[in-house]
Design a protein around this motif. Structure first.
Motif: not given
Length: 63
Positions: A23, A28, A32-33, A36-37
């Motif tokens: 990513q 990314a 953003e990471i 997402d997680y």
């Protein structure tokens, strides 16, 4: 980092280091990471990148 089927993972989670590094490689942002997680922390991303950097330190021998 623990291993999932031979793959390094983020501190016992079933999130492979390669997914996080991929990513980052695709642009990314940390924000953003983390979105997402949600179980990840900023330090997890740092450690994933440090691990990837460590792997590239291996010497390559050609025949």
């Amino acid at each position: 980092m623990q291993i999932m089927g031979g793959r390094a993972c983020i501190r016992g989670m079933r999130i492979p280091v390669s997914v996080i590094v991929g990513q980052v490689a695709h642009g990314a942002t940390q924000k953003e990471i983390l979105a997402d997680y949600p179980d990840l922390e900023a330090e997890d991303i740092h450690q994933a990148l440090a691990y990837a950097a460590w792997l590239t330190q291996e010497e390559v021998h050609t025949a």
